[in-house]
Design an enzyme around this catalytic site. Structure first.
Site, mmCIF file in Angstrom:
data_model
loop_
_atom_site.group_PDB
_atom_site.id
_atom_site.type_symbol
_atom_site.label_atom_id
_atom_site.label_comp_id
_atom_site.label_asym_id
_atom_site.label_seq_id
_atom_site.Cartn_x
_atom_site.Cartn_y
_atom_site.Cartn_z
ATOM 1 N N THR A 45 -33.073 -3.900 30.120
ATOM 2 C CA THR A 45 -33.637 -3.871 28.769
ATOM 3 C C THR A 45 -33.785 -2.457 28.238
ATOM 4 O O THR A 45 -33.422 -2.165 27.096
ATOM 5 C CB THR A 45 -35.008 -4.571 28.761
ATOM 6 O OG1 THR A 45 -34.817 -5.969 29.023
ATOM 7 C CG2 THR A 45 -35.695 -4.421 27.414
ATOM 8 N N VAL A 181 -47.142 -1.295 20.342
ATOM 9 C CA VAL A 181 -46.152 -0.220 20.431
ATOM 10 C C VAL A 181 -44.851 -0.598 19.729
ATOM 11 O O VAL A 181 -44.343 0.144 18.881
ATOM 12 C CB VAL A 181 -45.883 0.143 21.906
ATOM 13 C CG1 VAL A 181 -44.715 1.106 22.011
ATOM 14 C CG2 VAL A 181 -47.134 0.750 22.535
ATOM 15 N N GLY A 265 -45.327 -8.697 21.843
ATOM 16 C CA GLY A 265 -45.364 -8.374 23.260
ATOM 17 C C GLY A 265 -44.165 -8.912 24.022
ATOM 18 O O GLY A 265 -43.227 -9.470 23.445
ATOM 19 N N HIS A 436 -46.832 30.897 22.850
ATOM 20 C CA HIS A 436 -47.157 30.927 21.424
ATOM 21 C C HIS A 436 -45.910 31.286 20.618
ATOM 22 O O HIS A 436 -45.144 32.167 21.017
ATOM 23 C CB HIS A 436 -48.244 31.989 21.165
ATOM 24 C CG HIS A 436 -48.570 32.148 19.715
ATOM 25 N ND1 HIS A 436 -49.359 31.249 19.043
ATOM 26 C CD2 HIS A 436 -48.219 33.111 18.815
ATOM 27 C CE1 HIS A 436 -49.483 31.647 17.776
ATOM 28 N NE2 HIS A 436 -48.791 32.784 17.622
#
Length: 459
Positions: A45, A181, A265, A436
């Site tokens: 899947t 989700v 689901g 950074h």
């Protein structure tokens, strides 16, 4: 008396998805003779109907949003149209390349890859067609499939994610049934492609498994994007014709759209697989295991979506590797759901690992949390994103949960997983140097604040 014949294989793996192929590859690395049985396509899947094709659509959606928003950054651009056949060619190109690569790995590992429907006939045998394979150990890795609601028939304009992945045009309007989700990812795609989108969720919030503040932030962001969110809304039925669908809610409301995407689901693939013949116990289709992924039958393991808990490809992958090493006698550490990272690839992106604040309170009593607003992060300002990073710690104890929302937050989950998985204290993380300008600095700033020495944030 004749000696009993030796099993043909050390390990039989039923299912070639993330958990199954990972188990087979690791078994082969460890010198075990393994047969991998798959009735569809290697990769399962995740590769063919889930993670990879879905995220390809989401990336195409991100490209469309970036082009549409270009003037904000001084780049005059626009989106003339979404060429879905071209999008699908890109999507399937990605899937095809990964599929070929995986086939090469399995072939190179000298794994016996057997295409066909496997049926368990005992704790040590699997029948594929007319052949019965025998092994000392059996690993059940049959995965999951999209589920529906009782009485809700899939077909036509009512579809699951499987069909939605292959749509050759962008619907004018989409109703997404389910705000988990899968639902919010597809809602995000369709909105970026220009469709009118409504999400229906029976529970009070979208992505209800996430930290409540994350859920609220996502709903605000969705509404700002023009996605209608109907929470506490219960589905009552649907009618469809050539023009579209009419979705009825229990409060009497009727919503109309071109397509209904059912995203309620996934259910385990276990019925009719012969597990009963091996005496393997199931619970609502799932296969319960102990922490070492052993079923109630000696020598039989289960991995991935078959096992109750998080349904994530990388969980299945970790399960597969664990079981292979356990069979080989390496005594690996168990895979714990609470340290497995989760990413939802909608816009804005959600990433989390560990306990929510309420779950941490239930387990530890007193907890301390800190949320760092991405508005104070230089790279986030450059990207034009908003959101936050939330860290949960037990008072005077380790970090037990990290929750993030904003653009590209999934790329930050690796460090977050290490922090939670290694029971790190904020004081352990605070001295680490974060490059950074990066969004990764937001994690550093949150831990600095919890360690009592914030720089770009308030204590």
């Amino acid at each position: 008396m004749a000696a009993e014949a030796s099993p043909r294989y050390d390990v039989l793996v039923l299912g070639g998805g993330s958990g199954g192929y990972a188990c087979a590859l690791r078994c082969a690395q460890l010198g075990l003779r393994v047969a991998l049985i798959e009735r569809d396509k290697l990769g399962g899947t995740c590769l063919h109907r889930g993670c990879i094709p879905t995220k390809a659509l989401l990336h195409a959606a991100e490209v469309a949003d970036t082009a549409r928003d270009g003037a904000r950054f001084g780049v005059n651009s626009s989106v003339e149209s979404i060429d879905m056949p071209a999008v699908l060619r890109y999507q399937q190109g990605v899937v095809s390349r990964l599929h070929k690569g995986l086939q090469g790995l399995v072939s190179a590992a000298a794994i016996d890859y057997i295409e066909g429907v496997g049926e368990v006939t005992s704790a040590t045998t699997v029948r594929v067609g007319d052949e019965t394979l025998t092994g000392r150990h059996l690993v059940l890795a049959t995965g999951s499939r999209a589920r529906s609601l009782p009485g809700l028939q899939i077909g036509g304009r009512v579809m699951t994610s499987d069909a939605a992945l292959g749509l050759t045009h962008v619907p004018t309007s989409v109703i997404v049934l389910g705000g988990g989700v899968i639902g919010v990812e597809f809602a995000s795609v369709f909105r970026s492609f220009g469709a009118a989108v409504t999400v229906i969720e029976a529970l009070p919030t979208l992505v209800p498994a996430e930290e409540p503040s994350i859920s609220k932030a996502l709903e605000r962001a969705f509404r700002k994007r023009g996605i209608e969110c109907r929470t506490n809304a219960r589905f009552a039925g649907v009618d469809q014709d050539e023009a579209g669908v009419a979705v009825r809610l229990e409060d009497g409301t009727t919503l109309n759209a071109e397509v209904l995407l059912v995203a309620v689901g996934r259910e385990p693939v276990s019925a009719g697989m012969g597990f009963e013949a091996a005496g393997v116990a199931t619970d609502r289709g799932f296969v319960p295991t102990d922490e070492r992924l052993r079923t109630n039958v000696p020598g039989v393991y289960a991995v991935g979506d078959l096992v109750p808990g998080l349904q994530l490809a990388h969980r299945g992958f970790a399960h597969g590797v664990f079981v292979a090493e356990d069979i080989a006698g390496l005594a690996p550490a168990p895979v714990l759901d609470r340290t497995i990272p989760k990413v939802t690839y909608c816009d804005p992106e959600i990433a989390s690992v560990g306990l929510t604040e309420s779950a941490a309170c239930a387990e530890y009593g007193d907890v301390q949390t800190y949320s760092y607003n991405l508005g104070g992060n230089g790279k986030s300002q450059i990207l034009g994103t908003s959101g936050f990073v939330m860290v949960v710690r037990a008072v005077d104890g380790p970090v037990v949960g990290i929750h993030m929302i904003g653009a590209r937050m999934g790329e930050q989950i690796g460090e977050a997983q290490l922090v939670v998985g290694w029971d790190a204290m904020p004081e352990d993380v605070a001295p680490l140097v974060h490059a950074h300008p990066t969004q990764n600095e937001a994690l550093g700033e949150a831990h600095l604040a919890l360690a009592g020495k914030p720089l770009h944030a308030h204590a």
